[in-house]
Enzyme design. Structure first.
Site, PDB file in Angstrom:
ATOM      1  N   THR A 168      48.387 104.253   5.646  1.00  0.00           N
ATOM      2  CA  THR A 168      49.630 104.987   5.429  1.00  0.00           C
ATOM      3  C   THR A 168      49.736 106.154   6.395  1.00  0.00           C
ATOM      4  O   THR A 168      48.741 106.669   6.891  1.00  0.00           O
ATOM      5  CB  THR A 168      49.710 105.532   3.988  1.00  0.00           C
ATOM      6  OG1 THR A 168      48.602 106.417   3.749  1.00  0.00           O
ATOM      7  CG2 THR A 168      49.702 104.410   2.978  1.00  0.00           C
ATOM      8  N   GLU A 176      53.626 109.139   1.383  1.00  0.00           N
ATOM      9  CA  GLU A 176      52.827 108.234   2.206  1.00  0.00           C
ATOM     10  C   GLU A 176      53.636 106.987   2.546  1.00  0.00           C
ATOM     11  O   GLU A 176      54.118 106.288   1.658  1.00  0.00           O
ATOM     12  CB  GLU A 176      51.554 107.830   1.470  1.00  0.00           C
ATOM     13  CG  GLU A 176      50.670 109.011   1.055  1.00  0.00           C
ATOM     14  CD  GLU A 176      49.424 108.546   0.337  1.00  0.00           C
ATOM     15  OE1 GLU A 176      48.894 107.482   0.682  1.00  0.00           O
ATOM     16  OE2 GLU A 176      48.986 109.245  -0.588  1.00  0.00           O
TER      17      GLU A 176
END
Length: 310
Positions: free
Chosen positions: A209, A256
């Site tokens: 991420t 994220e």
């Protein structure tokens, strides 16, 4: 005041048949767009100049800083969206406490009459101006009759029985109802921020991420969303997680972004993230494997959302 506006006051710049859209235009939703499209239409009919007058920062941030208002769009984003409506000349005036002390008459005489020499003005029916928003559209029409400009009040846009407003959009976003918010905005809601180093948990789980630090914009409610992210004019599909990672007992709220295709090195890059739909609410999982299985399902659902016609 902007340099361009100072030049108009000094008579260095004049505009053919100025048609002006007035408003703060927070979020530039479809109601605001209807005002600006009418400005463009009227300016074209008169071979005139399509203009918009707005403020920076948001008046609430100056007059009521304790409210900590989160914005629906940055000033740069607002200017770009106004331009997309076809407006050729934009005045973004610095809003200060001193500016807010003007009476409605002073505002009209200084900016609309002596400055821009407007011929027509378009506003929404709830437009307020001058000290304490003591001026309203009826007063503006009276000033128009006195000073020689026409005021047209643009009716609000109503969808599914609800009047489109910035406050309604904020509520939808905070509830995670991004598809409902997008309908009122007329586009996907966007946040942007710089990619920073995170704790690396996503990579360890097999789903790397990009953690982003957004600016002063409203962040949708916690959960997982289907998104498209743009980096240097290249667009990637993905999902975004917003929350405090209850599975790992992390108290800090994070944003994220997981891209389905490798976007290359992202640290330090500016990432624009468009929200298309909510996949699920934030959840706490009993173990690492349960979380991995859920993320796999999230990706499938997100792809379904992204493949839906807009």
């Amino acid at each position: 005041m902007t340099p361009e506006f100072l030049k108009t006051i000094r008579g260095e710049i004049t505009y053919p048949y100025p048609v002006l859209g007035l408003g703060n235009f927070d979020g530039l939703h479809i109601g605001h767009q209807s005002i600006l499209k009418r400005v463009v239409q009227k300016a074209e009919e008169r071979n005139g100049t399509a203009m918009a007058f707005t403020f920076d920062p948001h008046p609430v941030k100056v007059l009521f800083p304790e409210r900590a208002l989160e914005l629906l769009c940055t000033t740069r984003e607002k200017i770009e969206l106004i331009e997309k409506c076809g407006i050729s000349t934009i005045f973004c005036i610095e809003f200060t406490k001193e500016f807010s002390f003007q009476t409605p008459r002073d505002f009209v005489k200084t900016f609309l009459v002596n400055g821009l020499k407007v011929r027509e003005v378009m506003v929404g029916k709830n437009y307020g101006f001058g000290q304490g928003r003591s001026g309203n559209v009826d007063m503006l029409q009276s000033f128009g009759a006195e000073f020689g400009f026409h005021v047209e009040i643009i009716p609000p846009v109503v969808l599914k029985g609800q009047m489109v407003s910035s406050s309604l959009i904020r509520n939808f976003l905070l509830e995670g109802k991004v598809q409902e918010a997008n309908r009122l905005l007329g586009r996907p809601y966007q946040i942007e921020g710089t990619v920073v180093a995170g704790e690396g948990r996503g990579r360890k789980l097999g789903f790397p991420t990009a953690n982003i630090l957004p600016g002063d914009k409203l962040i949708p409610g916690n959960g997982v969303y289907a998104v498209r992210a743009e980096k240097k004019s290249e667009t990637f599909s993905g999902i975004v997680y917003i929350g405090t990672q209850p599975t790992f007992e992390n108290a800090l709220r994070q944003i994220e972004v997981h891209l389905f295709k490798n976007g290359g090195t992202l640290y330090g890059e500016e990432l624009k993230v468009d929200f298309y739909g909510k996949v699920r609410n934030e959840m706490k999982f009993p173990d690492r494997e349960a979380l991995i299985q859920q993320i796999t399902r999230d990706i499938v659902k997100a792809k379904e959302i992204l493949n839906q016609p807009n």
